[in-house]
Design a protein around this motif. Structure first.
Motif, short mmCIF file in Angstrom:
data_model
loop_
_atom_site.label_atom_id
_atom_site.label_comp_id
_atom_site.label_asym_id
_atom_site.label_seq_id
_atom_site.Cartn_x
_atom_site.Cartn_y
_atom_site.Cartn_z
N GLY B 53 8.22 44.56 10.60
CA GLY B 53 7.37 44.95 11.73
C GLY B 53 5.88 44.91 11.43
N ALA B 54 5.51 44.42 10.25
CA ALA B 54 4.09 44.37 9.88
C ALA B 54 3.37 43.23 10.61
N GLY B 55 4.16 42.31 11.16
CA GLY B 55 3.56 41.18 11.87
C GLY B 55 3.57 39.90 11.06
N LYS B 56 4.47 39.81 10.10
CA LYS B 56 4.51 38.63 9.23
C LYS B 56 4.74 37.33 10.02
N SER B 57 5.72 37.36 10.93
CA SER B 57 6.03 36.13 11.68
C SER B 57 4.87 35.71 12.56
N GLU B 142 8.05 33.15 4.35
CA GLU B 142 7.97 34.52 4.85
C GLU B 142 9.19 35.27 4.34
N THR B 143 8.97 36.30 3.54
CA THR B 143 10.10 37.03 2.97
C THR B 143 10.76 37.87 4.05
N ILE B 225 -5.88 40.73 13.22
CA ILE B 225 -5.10 41.13 14.40
C ILE B 225 -4.39 39.84 14.81
N ALA B 226 -3.21 39.63 14.23
CA ALA B 226 -2.52 38.35 14.39
C ALA B 226 -2.27 38.03 15.86
N SER B 227 -1.89 39.06 16.63
CA SER B 227 -1.53 38.82 18.03
C SER B 227 -2.73 38.29 18.83
#
Lengths: 129, 315
Positions: B53-57, B142-143, B225-227
């Motif tokens: 849920g950290a936003g890796k994807s 991505e792990t 802020i990846a999003s």
């Protein structure tokens, strides 16, 4: 033992993904690896995903009425990309009369609302072979 | 179809099928790997790790966009957990990356851990080699969402980025051993949330306490802020800066050599075990020992030692 790998996709503008999620979760609990694409997929996105992920089958959930277009397009594109032998199945609000023509075009199984999950699982295993 | 040759010629289908064979442990996959191996070693391998849920994807999705903008071909391996009960998996990392599905310069492959601990799957390394040999300039791994101790990504990646987010714990969390020691770059994602400056500060304090004489690289802490695609250009710049650092200091060569040696040793271990297991399985001595173990007439240590005494190694 070889693991079953299946793609589950939701095409088009239809946002009703509960059915797709129920199937994905059920297949996971039955030991499948389920690659989930999420919503709003085009046939091109679905087919490239199936190609890159080397799946054993492609499952599509349609509740928008666009099933005739989507399934036909996906089956044709898969042939064009050299993965025509990978079975395509699907589910959703598909009228009874639309099923035979789609099966003729190469869709291997279509499940209407109310189909028991065990029946779906058995059929998917059968078409994967 | 010769998957290895076709994959080298650029066939996505062949590459995908070769990865599948490797994932299934099919001997044909290993033969393919031998063939592609000389063509690998060109790609820049980047690892993205952090808690679920950290936003890796989403980060990976934006990193792909940035690298594509810079003219690089990008391969991605995204790992999600297998169920310990059914063995099945929902591989949902693609959901965030589907905008790239029809870009021929991007290849995304999802993998399940299949019981492998450490944050990767058993075949991740092999799959990364295939993408590398196929000519993807960047291979992003991505792990699975990790906790504190899944650090296997450092064996694979040239540059490892650890993703944190606000609200995960106090400053002692940041000082602990394990995952926070492996970052070449630290990312605080969801930086528009309350507390992000605190996380940045905690990470910086932790990093200031370290000794960097071995690598001469002080890991930067970057906010993203990846999003909203914020901070991504700076992040990709940092990846490339680290890459340049690894090359100019010769660390990259050392890392690659160490990795190859590690890979070789692991293979020897695996094969030796198989050989011993096959040879010992049919032997009378083995049957006697397992029988004695069942009756608790011996202990596992003594039994293993006795078995080893009967082992002859020919080189």
């Amino acid at each position: 033992m070889k693991k079953y790998r299946v793609l589950i996709a939701k095409p088009g503008l239809d946002g009703h993904d509960r059915g797709a999620k129920v199937i994905a979760k059920f297949l996971q609990e039955s030991g499948f690896e389920v690659v989930y694409t999420g919503l709003h997929q085009t046939p091109e996105q679905i087919v490239t995903s199936a190609l890159q992920e080397a799946v054993d089958a492609v499952g599509i959930s349609v509740l928008s009425g666009s099933h005739n277009y989507v399934f036909t397009e996906v089956v044709e594109l898969m042939k064009a990309k050299g993965i025509g032998e990978i079975p395509v199945f699907g589910g959703g609000t598909i009228p009874e009369d639309d099923i035979p023509p789609l099966m003729e075009k190469g869709v291997k199984a279509l499940f209407r609302p109310g189909t028991p999950l065990d029946e779906i699982l058995a059929k998917i295993k059968e078409i994967i072979g | 179809m010769d998957y290895a040759q076709e994959a080298l010629n650029g066939s996505v289908l062949a590459g995908a099928r070769l990865i599948r064979l490797l994932e299934e442990g099919d001997p044909a996959g290993i033969e393919g790997l031998k063939k592609i191996y000389p063509h690998a070693g060109q790609a820049f391998m980047i690892g993205i790790t952090g808690p679920p849920g950290a936003g890796k994807s989403t980060l990976v999705d934006r990193i792909i966009t940035e690298f594509r903008g810079r003219g690089k071909k990008v391969g991605v391996i995204a790992i999600d957990p297998s169920s310990p009960f059914s063995g099945g998996a929902i591989l949902g990392d693609r959901v965030r990356m589907q905008r790239h599905a029809t870009d021929e310069g991007v290849f995304v492959r999802s993998m399940a851990t299949r019981g492998h601990l450490g944050g990767l799957s058993r075949a991740t390394f092999q799959a990364a080699l295939v993408l590398d040999a196929m000519g993807y300039d960047i291979v992003l791994v991505e792990t699975v969402g990790v906790g504190q101790d899944e650090v296997e990504i450092v064996d694979l990646a040239h540059t490892t980025a650890v993703v944190s987010l606000p609200g995960m714990g106090d400053d002692i969390q940041a000082m602990k051993a394990g995952i926070l020691e492996i970052g070449d770059i630290f990312i605080v994602n969801k930086a528009d949330r309350v507390g992000s400056d605190d996380v940045v500060r905690q990470l910086q304090v932790m990093l200031e306490m370290r000794d960097y004489s071995a690598t001469n690289w002080t890991p930067p802490v970057l906010k993203t802020i990846a999003s909203k695609s914020e901070g991504i250009i700076e992040l990709v710049d940092a990846f490339l800066e680290h890459r340049d650092h690894l090359v100019s200091t010769g660390i990259l060569d050392t890392r690659v050599e160490e990795r190859e040696l590690h890979f070789f040793k692991e293979l020897v271990k695996e094969m030796a075990y198989e050989k011993i297991n096959t040879a010992a399985g049919g032997a009378k001595k083995y049957a006697m020992l397992t029988e004695a173990l069942k009756k608790r007439e011996t202990d596992p240590y003594s039994a293993a030692e006795t078995l080893m005494e009967h082992l002859k190694v020919d080189m």
